[in-house]
Motif scaffolding. Structure first.
Motif, PDB file in Angstrom:
ATOM      1  N   GLU A 147      42.013  42.629  39.708  1.00  0.00           N
ATOM      2  CA  GLU A 147      42.397  44.130  39.488  1.00  0.00           C
ATOM      3  C   GLU A 147      43.199  44.420  38.374  1.00  0.00           C
ATOM      4  O   GLU A 147      44.246  43.777  37.968  1.00  0.00           O
ATOM      5  CB  GLU A 147      43.168  44.323  40.773  1.00  0.00           C
ATOM      6  CG  GLU A 147      43.343  45.872  40.956  1.00  0.00           C
ATOM      7  CD  GLU A 147      44.140  46.460  42.162  1.00  0.00           C
ATOM      8  OE1 GLU A 147      45.174  47.260  41.971  1.00  0.00           O
ATOM      9  OE2 GLU A 147      43.516  46.063  43.249  1.00  0.00           O
ATOM     10  N   THR A 148      42.707  45.390  37.402  1.00  0.00           N
ATOM     11  CA  THR A 148      43.259  45.616  36.222  1.00  0.00           C
ATOM     12  C   THR A 148      43.698  46.934  36.412  1.00  0.00           C
ATOM     13  O   THR A 148      43.536  47.590  37.312  1.00  0.00           O
ATOM     14  CB  THR A 148      42.185  45.401  35.262  1.00  0.00           C
ATOM     15  OG1 THR A 148      41.279  46.473  34.880  1.00  0.00           O
ATOM     16  CG2 THR A 148      41.560  44.150  35.225  1.00  0.00           C
ATOM     17  N   PRO A 149      44.517  47.492  35.272  1.00  0.00           N
ATOM     18  CA  PRO A 149      44.815  49.092  35.122  1.00  0.00           C
ATOM     19  C   PRO A 149      43.782  49.882  35.362  1.00  0.00           C
ATOM     20  O   PRO A 149      44.129  51.224  35.598  1.00  0.00           O
ATOM     21  CB  PRO A 149      45.664  49.096  33.922  1.00  0.00           C
ATOM     22  CG  PRO A 149      46.091  47.531  33.490  1.00  0.00           C
ATOM     23  CD  PRO A 149      45.118  46.798  34.062  1.00  0.00           C
ATOM     24  N   THR A 150      42.550  49.670  34.806  1.00  0.00           N
ATOM     25  CA  THR A 150      41.518  50.574  34.895  1.00  0.00           C
ATOM     26  C   THR A 150      40.187  50.217  35.845  1.00  0.00           C
ATOM     27  O   THR A 150      39.462  51.045  35.829  1.00  0.00           O
ATOM     28  CB  THR A 150      40.803  50.675  33.407  1.00  0.00           C
ATOM     29  OG1 THR A 150      40.522  49.303  32.962  1.00  0.00           O
ATOM     30  CG2 THR A 150      41.952  51.209  32.477  1.00  0.00           C
ATOM     31  N   GLY A 151      40.345  48.962  36.546  1.00  0.00           N
ATOM     32  CA  GLY A 151      39.316  48.686  37.580  1.00  0.00           C
ATOM     33  C   GLY A 151      39.581  47.230  37.795  1.00  0.00           C
ATOM     34  O   GLY A 151      40.645  46.956  38.354  1.00  0.00           O
ATOM     35  N   HIS A 152      38.577  46.538  37.473  1.00  0.00           N
ATOM     36  CA  HIS A 152      38.391  45.168  37.968  1.00  0.00           C
ATOM     37  C   HIS A 152      37.736  44.222  36.861  1.00  0.00           C
ATOM     38  O   HIS A 152      36.771  44.871  35.969  1.00  0.00           O
ATOM     39  CB  HIS A 152      37.529  44.805  39.084  1.00  0.00           C
ATOM     40  CG  HIS A 152      38.439  45.578  40.327  1.00  0.00           C
ATOM     41  ND1 HIS A 152      37.896  47.006  40.591  1.00  0.00           N
ATOM     42  CD2 HIS A 152      38.807  45.237  41.384  1.00  0.00           C
ATOM     43  CE1 HIS A 152      38.477  47.518  41.967  1.00  0.00           C
ATOM     44  NE2 HIS A 152      39.117  46.186  42.286  1.00  0.00           N
ATOM     45  N   ALA A 153      37.988  43.151  36.877  1.00  0.00           N
ATOM     46  CA  ALA A 153      37.362  41.762  35.835  1.00  0.00           C
ATOM     47  C   ALA A 153      36.992  40.910  36.575  1.00  0.00           C
ATOM     48  O   ALA A 153      37.636  40.354  37.436  1.00  0.00           O
ATOM     49  CB  ALA A 153      38.391  41.560  34.926  1.00  0.00           C
ATOM     50  N   LEU A 154      35.656  40.511  36.508  1.00  0.00           N
ATOM     51  CA  LEU A 154      35.164  39.143  37.434  1.00  0.00           C
ATOM     52  C   LEU A 154      35.572  37.919  36.739  1.00  0.00           C
ATOM     53  O   LEU A 154      35.815  37.088  37.369  1.00  0.00           O
ATOM     54  CB  LEU A 154      33.555  39.418  37.496  1.00  0.00           C
ATOM     55  CG  LEU A 154      33.158  40.628  38.210  1.00  0.00           C
ATOM     56  CD1 LEU A 154      31.530  40.592  38.051  1.00  0.00           C
ATOM     57  CD2 LEU A 154      33.441  40.407  39.652  1.00  0.00           C
ATOM     58  N   LEU A 155      35.821  38.061  35.367  1.00  0.00           N
ATOM     59  CA  LEU A 155      35.749  36.729  34.760  1.00  0.00           C
ATOM     60  C   LEU A 155      37.046  36.388  34.116  1.00  0.00           C
ATOM     61  O   LEU A 155      37.830  35.294  34.714  1.00  0.00           O
ATOM     62  CB  LEU A 155      34.771  36.567  33.548  1.00  0.00           C
ATOM     63  CG  LEU A 155      33.391  36.409  33.772  1.00  0.00           C
ATOM     64  CD1 LEU A 155      32.532  36.872  32.697  1.00  0.00           C
ATOM     65  CD2 LEU A 155      33.096  35.186  34.585  1.00  0.00           C
ATOM     66  N   MET A 156      37.771  37.321  33.412  1.00  0.00           N
ATOM     67  CA  MET A 156      38.989  36.953  32.587  1.00  0.00           C
ATOM     68  C   MET A 156      39.737  38.091  32.214  1.00  0.00           C
ATOM     69  O   MET A 156      38.856  39.005  32.091  1.00  0.00           O
ATOM     70  CB  MET A 156      38.676  35.892  31.677  1.00  0.00           C
ATOM     71  CG  MET A 156      38.055  36.573  30.459  1.00  0.00           C
ATOM     72  SD  MET A 156      37.102  35.352  29.283  1.00  0.00           S
ATOM     73  CE  MET A 156      35.607  34.931  29.900  1.00  0.00           C
ATOM     74  N   VAL A 157      40.834  37.938  31.883  1.00  0.00           N
ATOM     75  CA  VAL A 157      41.678  39.014  31.078  1.00  0.00           C
ATOM     76  C   VAL A 157      42.226  38.263  30.087  1.00  0.00           C
ATOM     77  O   VAL A 157      43.396  37.317  30.522  1.00  0.00           O
ATOM     78  CB  VAL A 157      42.754  39.735  31.916  1.00  0.00           C
ATOM     79  CG1 VAL A 157      43.474  40.997  31.222  1.00  0.00           C
ATOM     80  CG2 VAL A 157      41.731  40.491  32.972  1.00  0.00           C
ATOM     81  N   GLY A 158      42.330  38.615  28.781  1.00  0.00           N
ATOM     82  CA  GLY A 158      43.133  38.037  27.773  1.00  0.00           C
ATOM     83  C   GLY A 158      43.961  38.963  27.029  1.00  0.00           C
ATOM     84  O   GLY A 158      43.633  40.295  26.748  1.00  0.00           O
ATOM     85  N   ALA A 159      45.183  38.378  26.626  1.00  0.00           N
ATOM     86  CA  ALA A 159      46.432  39.187  25.889  1.00  0.00           C
ATOM     87  C   ALA A 159      46.727  38.536  24.522  1.00  0.00           C
ATOM     88  O   ALA A 159      46.990  37.342  24.520  1.00  0.00           O
ATOM     89  CB  ALA A 159      47.341  39.745  26.727  1.00  0.00           C
ATOM     90  N   GLY A 160      46.781  39.113  23.341  1.00  0.00           N
ATOM     91  CA  GLY A 160      47.116  38.550  22.392  1.00  0.00           C
ATOM     92  C   GLY A 160      45.918  38.521  21.328  1.00  0.00           C
ATOM     93  O   GLY A 160      45.196  39.484  21.056  1.00  0.00           O
ATOM     94  N   PHE A 161      45.833  37.423  20.910  1.00  0.00           N
ATOM     95  CA  PHE A 161      44.617  37.302  19.870  1.00  0.00           C
ATOM     96  C   PHE A 161      43.269  37.579  19.873  1.00  0.00           C
ATOM     97  O   PHE A 161      42.845  38.430  19.413  1.00  0.00           O
ATOM     98  CB  PHE A 161      44.735  35.596  19.239  1.00  0.00           C
ATOM     99  CG  PHE A 161      43.878  35.394  17.919  1.00  0.00           C
ATOM    100  CD1 PHE A 161      43.888  35.692  16.761  1.00  0.00           C
ATOM    101  CD2 PHE A 161      42.364  34.916  18.353  1.00  0.00           C
ATOM    102  CE1 PHE A 161      43.147  35.856  15.718  1.00  0.00           C
ATOM    103  CE2 PHE A 161      41.556  34.681  17.159  1.00  0.00           C
ATOM    104  CZ  PHE A 161      41.911  35.063  16.019  1.00  0.00           C
ATOM    105  N   ASP A 162      42.798  37.038  21.245  1.00  0.00           N
ATOM    106  CA  ASP A 162      41.514  37.547  21.907  1.00  0.00           C
ATOM    107  C   ASP A 162      41.553  38.742  22.308  1.00  0.00           C
ATOM    108  O   ASP A 162      40.363  39.435  21.760  1.00  0.00           O
ATOM    109  CB  ASP A 162      41.035  36.451  23.108  1.00  0.00           C
ATOM    110  CG  ASP A 162      41.764  36.905  24.157  1.00  0.00           C
ATOM    111  OD1 ASP A 162      43.057  37.261  24.162  1.00  0.00           O
ATOM    112  OD2 ASP A 162      41.206  36.466  25.437  1.00  0.00           O
ATOM    113  N   GLY A 163      42.546  39.570  22.624  1.00  0.00           N
ATOM    114  CA  GLY A 163      42.567  40.856  22.771  1.00  0.00           C
ATOM    115  C   GLY A 163      42.391  41.746  21.431  1.00  0.00           C
ATOM    116  O   GLY A 163      41.407  42.786  21.375  1.00  0.00           O
TER     117      GLY A 163
END
Length: 314
Positions: A147-163
């Motif tokens: 669960e993310t701030p805007t919905g859902h992610a099935l696979l991954m959430v990345g923060a930093g360089f990949d974002g």
């Protein structure tokens, strides 16, 4: 009162049931996903499904909002399952639409887009009969998204360089259509030149940590067929948070090489922790991505969702 079909869907949402024979499939195709080869693969796969008796309704949608609206607006009176034809972004948008329903229909995957990590997690091969086979056997397996701030992610959430890379690519959408998987190369080179590698503050199940890169992984894989979490299983509820230490291009190259070799977990500056909740506290404005699409910047709270979505499994 719920219909018997509604009750069947309810059972499926808990991880049971199967598709009926010759199912009715709403296929949501993203014409901007993938390349000409992907579109030809989609057409050949649809031909196989029709020949096997599946009843197909084809709808085109170009944006995540359009895809989610089509998926979320489809109930058991319309179809037996929703099928996302495209890349991981298309699949995730359809999943977000389905998760808006109390009793979501199963989600099928036709991996014909630029990035297809979900297909790799599922063991799907990019060939017409291989992509069609799950809809003929009809086996369902539950996947619990993040669960993310805007919905859902099935696979991954990345923060930093990949974002930051994903944000740069999102500003140049024509690259994916023209270059396919190579579309990521210009944004990567751009971010290597300009990214300042800030220290990221997070809380994992309430415990504070610091890193220069953070990735929440729902299964095993990250960035393609690269095993980031050896013990990961996308069909088991729960995510793993990968904390990447070190900063700068040298650390990026070293960690990238270890990821490609399946040895990321062996690096001394990498920690992989199971989690139910990840709070990305900052710095403010830090770029975050979910399944290849930008999310609002930090701060952000991610949690394992409280319910699952059935995927049509090979």
């Amino acid at each position: 009162m719920r219909s018997t079909h509604d009750l069947a869907v309810l059972d499926q949402s808990q991880g049971g049931g199967a598709l009926p024979h010759a199912p009715r499939l709403l296929v949501i195709a993203n014409p901007l996903a993938g390349t000409g080869a992907g579109r030809r693969l989609l057409q050949r796969t649809l031909d196989v499904l029709r020949a096997e008796g599946c009843r197909l309704l084809i709808a085109e949608a170009r944006t995540p909002e359009e895809i989610a609206a089509l998926a979320g607006g489809t109930g058991p009176e319309d179809a037996d399952a929703v099928v996302a034809a495209g890349g991981d972004g298309t699949i995730n948008a359809a999943a977000n639409g389905l998760m808006q329903r109390d009793f979501p229909l199963p989600l099928g995957v036709l991996a014909v887009g630029t990035a297809n990590v979900m297909a790799l997690e599922m063991g799907l091969k990019r060939a017409p009969r291989a992509l069609a086979a799950p809809f003929l056997t009809g086996r369902l397996r539950p996947v619990t998204p993040i669960e993310t701030p805007t919905g859902h992610a099935l696979l991954m959430v990345g923060a930093g360089f990949d974002g930051a890379v994903v944000a740069t690519l999102a500003a140049r959408p024509a690259l994916k259509w023209r270059w396919g998987k190579l579309a990521y190369l210009p944004p990567v080179l751009d971010r290597i030149r300009h990214y300042d590698w800030p220290e990221i503050s997070v809380r994992i199940d309430g415990v504070p940590h610091r890193a220069h890169g953070v990735v929440a992984v729902n299964g095993r894989l990250y960035g393609g067929a690269f095993r980031a979490v050896p013990e990961g299983d996308i069909t088991r509820p729960g995510m793993h948070v990968v904390l990447l230490g070190g900063r700068g291009v040298a650390a990026l190259l070293r960690q990238g090489a270890a990821l490609a070799a399946g040895r990321l977990d062996r690096l001394s500056d990498v920690r992989i922790l199971p989690a139910r909740e990840l709070v990305i506290e900052g710095p403010a404005g830090l770029a975050i991505q979910a399944d290849g699409d930008p999310l609002p910047s930090a701060p952000a709270v991610l949690r394992v969702a409280d319910r699952s979505l059935n995927l049509i499994w090979p």
